[in-house]
Motif scaffolding. Structure first.
Motif, PDB file in Angstrom:
ATOM      1  N   GLY A  93       0.828  -1.001  -0.088  1.00  7.69           N
ATOM      2  CA  GLY A  93       0.029   0.014  -0.243  1.00  7.69           C
ATOM      3  C   GLY A  93       0.961   1.112  -0.027  1.00  7.69           C
ATOM      4  O   GLY A  93       2.087   1.199  -0.654  1.00  7.69           O
ATOM      5  N   VAL A  94       0.559   2.202   0.786  1.00  9.15           N
ATOM      6  CA  VAL A  94       1.512   3.431   0.774  1.00  9.15           C
ATOM      7  C   VAL A  94       1.933   3.481   2.072  1.00  9.15           C
ATOM      8  O   VAL A  94       1.677   2.833   3.106  1.00  9.15           O
ATOM      9  N   HIS A  95       2.872   4.424   2.300  1.00  6.54           N
ATOM     10  CA  HIS A  95       3.858   4.343   3.287  1.00  6.54           C
ATOM     11  C   HIS A  95       3.015   4.537   4.611  1.00  6.54           C
ATOM     12  O   HIS A  95       3.170   3.926   5.889  1.00  6.54           O
ATOM     13  N   GLY A 118       4.135   7.468  -1.391  1.00  9.37           N
ATOM     14  CA  GLY A 118       3.920   8.383  -0.294  1.00  9.37           C
ATOM     15  C   GLY A 118       2.374   8.563  -0.471  1.00  9.37           C
ATOM     16  O   GLY A 118       1.624   7.569  -0.964  1.00  9.37           O
ATOM     17  N   CYS A 119       1.845   9.911  -0.218  1.00  9.89           N
ATOM     18  CA  CYS A 119       0.609   9.998  -0.266  1.00  9.89           C
ATOM     19  C   CYS A 119       0.242  11.711  -0.546  1.00  9.89           C
ATOM     20  O   CYS A 119       0.993  12.475   0.648  1.00  9.89           O
ATOM     21  N   SER A 120      -0.375  12.287  -1.196  1.00 12.29           N
ATOM     22  CA  SER A 120      -0.556  13.706  -1.349  1.00 12.29           C
ATOM     23  C   SER A 120      -0.986  14.312  -0.052  1.00 12.29           C
ATOM     24  O   SER A 120      -1.088  15.430   0.125  1.00 12.29           O
ATOM     25  N   ASN A 204      -5.918  17.726   0.282  1.00 10.05           N
ATOM     26  CA  ASN A 204      -6.817  16.805  -0.566  1.00 10.05           C
ATOM     27  C   ASN A 204      -5.662  15.655  -1.380  1.00 10.05           C
ATOM     28  O   ASN A 204      -4.575  15.616  -1.236  1.00 10.05           O
ATOM     29  N   CYS A 205      -6.603  14.761  -1.958  1.00 11.07           N
ATOM     30  CA  CYS A 205      -5.974  13.468  -2.411  1.00 11.07           C
ATOM     31  C   CYS A 205      -5.836  13.962  -3.885  1.00 11.07           C
ATOM     32  O   CYS A 205      -6.863  14.690  -4.712  1.00 11.07           O
ATOM     33  N   TYR A 206      -4.604  14.058  -4.555  1.00 16.74           N
ATOM     34  CA  TYR A 206      -4.374  14.716  -5.947  1.00 16.74           C
ATOM     35  C   TYR A 206      -5.164  13.837  -6.919  1.00 16.74           C
ATOM     36  O   TYR A 206      -5.487  14.421  -8.092  1.00 16.74           O
ATOM     37  N   VAL A 207      -5.651  12.539  -6.680  1.00 22.62           N
ATOM     38  CA  VAL A 207      -6.243  11.771  -7.505  1.00 22.62           C
ATOM     39  C   VAL A 207      -7.788  11.697  -7.653  1.00 22.62           C
ATOM     40  O   VAL A 207      -8.329  12.103  -8.624  1.00 22.62           O
ATOM     41  N   HIS A 208      -8.321  11.901  -6.470  1.00 21.59           N
ATOM     42  CA  HIS A 208      -9.695  12.162  -6.435  1.00 21.59           C
ATOM     43  C   HIS A 208     -10.276  13.580  -6.645  1.00 21.59           C
ATOM     44  O   HIS A 208     -11.389  13.780  -7.111  1.00 21.59           O
ATOM     45  N   PRO A 232     -15.648   9.289  -0.676  1.00 19.47           N
ATOM     46  CA  PRO A 232     -15.473  10.670  -0.129  1.00 19.47           C
ATOM     47  C   PRO A 232     -14.280  11.719  -0.355  1.00 19.47           C
ATOM     48  O   PRO A 232     -14.418  12.742   0.037  1.00 19.47           O
ATOM     49  N   GLU A 233     -13.266  11.185  -1.085  1.00 22.27           N
ATOM     50  CA  GLU A 233     -12.321  12.275  -0.975  1.00 22.27           C
ATOM     51  C   GLU A 233     -12.448  13.047  -2.195  1.00 22.27           C
ATOM     52  O   GLU A 233     -11.626  13.833  -2.678  1.00 22.27           O
ATOM     53  N   CYS A 234     -13.680  12.646  -3.093  1.00 21.81           N
ATOM     54  CA  CYS A 234     -13.905  13.598  -4.145  1.00 21.81           C
ATOM     55  C   CYS A 234     -14.515  15.004  -3.661  1.00 21.81           C
ATOM     56  O   CYS A 234     -15.042  15.052  -2.598  1.00 21.81           O
ATOM     57  N   GLU A 296      -5.547   6.998 -11.551  1.00 23.38           N
ATOM     58  CA  GLU A 296      -4.485   6.080 -10.956  1.00 23.38           C
ATOM     59  C   GLU A 296      -3.602   6.742 -10.097  1.00 23.38           C
ATOM     60  O   GLU A 296      -3.302   7.923 -10.534  1.00 23.38           O
ATOM     61  N   CYS A 297      -3.445   6.200  -8.758  1.00 17.28           N
ATOM     62  CA  CYS A 297      -2.446   6.881  -7.854  1.00 17.28           C
ATOM     63  C   CYS A 297      -0.785   6.489  -7.931  1.00 17.28           C
ATOM     64  O   CYS A 297      -0.548   5.273  -7.927  1.00 17.28           O
ATOM     65  N   LYS A 298      -0.295   7.667  -8.455  1.00 22.49           N
ATOM     66  CA  LYS A 298       1.352   7.044  -8.919  1.00 22.49           C
ATOM     67  C   LYS A 298       1.895   6.514  -7.539  1.00 22.49           C
ATOM     68  O   LYS A 298       2.734   5.638  -7.653  1.00 22.49           O
ATOM     69  N   PHE A 299       1.477   6.856  -6.501  1.00 18.70           N
ATOM     70  CA  PHE A 299       2.099   6.165  -5.187  1.00 18.70           C
ATOM     71  C   PHE A 299       1.572   4.852  -5.182  1.00 18.70           C
ATOM     72  O   PHE A 299       2.680   3.730  -4.853  1.00 18.70           O
ATOM     73  N   MET A 300       0.406   4.590  -5.022  1.00 19.15           N
ATOM     74  CA  MET A 300      -0.050   3.155  -5.053  1.00 19.15           C
ATOM     75  C   MET A 300       0.585   2.260  -6.067  1.00 19.15           C
ATOM     76  O   MET A 300       0.914   0.957  -5.776  1.00 19.15           O
ATOM     77  N   LYS A 301       0.988   2.870  -7.147  1.00 17.59           N
ATOM     78  CA  LYS A 301       1.327   1.970  -8.379  1.00 17.59           C
ATOM     79  C   LYS A 301       2.717   1.819  -8.454  1.00 17.59           C
ATOM     80  O   LYS A 301       3.485   1.238  -9.176  1.00 17.59           O
TER      81      LYS A 301
HETATM   82 FE1  SF4 Z   1      -3.108   9.358  -1.022  1.00 15.93          FE
HETATM   83 FE2  SF4 Z   1      -3.066   7.875  -3.386  1.00 15.93          FE
HETATM   84 FE3  SF4 Z   1      -5.057   7.540  -1.662  1.00 15.93          FE
HETATM   85 FE4  SF4 Z   1      -4.917   9.764  -2.897  1.00 15.93          FE
HETATM   86  S1  SF4 Z   1      -5.158   7.702  -3.741  1.00 15.93           S
HETATM   87  S2  SF4 Z   1      -5.210   9.656  -0.659  1.00 15.93           S
HETATM   88  S3  SF4 Z   1      -2.498  10.287  -3.184  1.00 15.93           S
HETATM   89  S4  SF4 Z   1      -2.949   7.138  -1.206  1.00 15.93           S
END
Ligand code: SF4
Ligand code: 13P
Length: 346
Positions: A93-95, A118-120, A204-208, A232-234, A296-301
């Motif tokens: 997953g992420v860190h 990581g995660c934004s 915020n989540c840069y993906v959603h 809900p991050e949208c 796509e989340c570049k961190f997850m990928k």
């Molecule tokens: Fe963080 Fe990626 Fe989830 Fe967005 S999709 S909250 S950047 S882990």
């Protein structure tokens, strides 16, 4: 929508659909099925030898989901990490998710395939800035969305995930001023659901946030009658279009119970693999953004099957945290697990 099995993200390249539109913000080169099979076999053997458990988030690439012992959302993964008997936890997953597993298991080895995943949201909330805001109001009660660093968790009263945030906020002390960090979109959705005012951190989540009202409205017109499920991050303009707003795991529950045959999904595209496996009779359509056919989340990928194999063979990268941070961060995580454990009816 991308299909098949893919290898590491090649930044700067863009996969195109037949009409020339970008498929995703990057491209992963397919890993041959025979290589996937061989790597998967080796990973399972290494896992057995190390007495390890593999936990994977719903956004991981299909081949990682397929070798994992448990695939789920942040809440499910934290619960699994809290109850595992394995000596080694491999967290795909992420860190911040791997950190949570380490905080709950300070004496165990916690591996993650790519340390830089990581995660934004985590980035948006440095612990020193949070401490400075908390100092402005001693009556703040801090609820931290799990997508934050261990240092931020250590400053918080309780942790939440998208799967339990509404219930946790309802249970927060009535005489305290609620401070919700770091996701302003999840926070505003929770305020709408609970009617409880909160001060929101501006993360915020840069993906959603890439899903827009225009792109999702167009999708709805293309699939009249198909329900839309949104994370809900949208942003609110997108949440307002949804039939259901929920965590990734609750998306599975929603799709299992709906009679609909086609369902529109506005979250990270890795979710579709999990949905297709869990609900084989249904069709899922990944919601597009303004510029891409899916998100796509570049961190997850960053995690790949090859990196998963490498981390098992090398027993690194490992999550390392100071005892002091772990001790402080454990309390609000355990409070969350305690508060969100379903109790039998009397
Ligand atoms: Fe963080 Fe990626 Fe989830 Fe967005 S999709 S909250 S950047 S882990
Ligand atoms: P879930 O807990 O709903 O899986 O969300 C995690 C996440 O990072 C969403 O972007």
């Amino acid at each position: 929508m991308t299909t098949g099995y893919f290898r590491p993200y090649v930044l700067g390249m863009v996969a195109l659909t037949e009409n020339g539109a970008p498929v995703a913000p990057g491209v992963r080169i397919p890993l041959p099925p025979a290589r996937i099979d061989a790597l998967s076999r080796d990973i399972l053997e290494l896992k057995r030898r190390l007495n390890a458990v593999i936990l994977a988030h719903n956004y991981q690439v299909p081949e990682i989901q397929d070798v994992a012992d448990f695939v789920g959302d942040s809440l499910g993964l934290a619960r699994q990490a809290a109850r595992t008997n394995a000596e080694v936890i491999v967290f795909c997953g992420v860190h911040f998710m791997a950190e949570t597993a380490k905080i709950l298991n300070p004496r165990k080895t916690v591996l993650l395939p790519d340390r830089d995943a990581g995660c934004s949201l985590e980035e948006s909330c440095p612990a020193d800035q949070l401490a400075a805001l908390q100092a402005t109001n001693p009556n703040f009660y801090t609820i931290a969305y799990v997508n934050c660093s261990a240092a931020v968790k250590a400053l918080s009263d309780v942790i939440c995930t998208s799967g339990n945030a509404v219930n946790l906020v309802r249970a927060c002390p009535a005489d305290r001023d609620l401070l919700f960090v770091p996701d302003e979109n999840l926070g505003s959705w929770v305020m709408e659901q609970t009617g409880r005012p909160m001060t929101l951190w501006k993360g915020n989540c840069y993906v959603h946030v890439e899903f827009t009202h225009a792109a999702i409205s167009k999708l709805r017109r293309a699939y009249p009658g198909a329900p839309l499920v949104v994370h809900p991050e949208c942003v609110k303009a997108v949440r307002l279009l949804a039939d259901e707003v929920c965590s990734t795991e609750k998306m599975i529950d929603y799709c299992r119970q709906t009679p609909a045959k086609t369902i529109l999904i506005a979250t990270e595209a890795g979710m579709l693999h999990r949905l297709k496996k869990s609900c084989p009779g249904q069709e899922f359509v990944a919601a597009p953004t303004d510029t891409c056919q899916c998100a796509e989340c570049k961190f997850m990928k960053m995690n790949t099957l090859e990196k998963l194999y490498d981390c098992l063979i090398n027993r690194r990268p490992q999550v390392e945290l100071s005892e002091e941070i772990m001790a402080k961060a454990r309390l609000p995580i355990e409070r969350m697990l305690e508060m969100s454990t379903p109790r039998p009816q009397p």
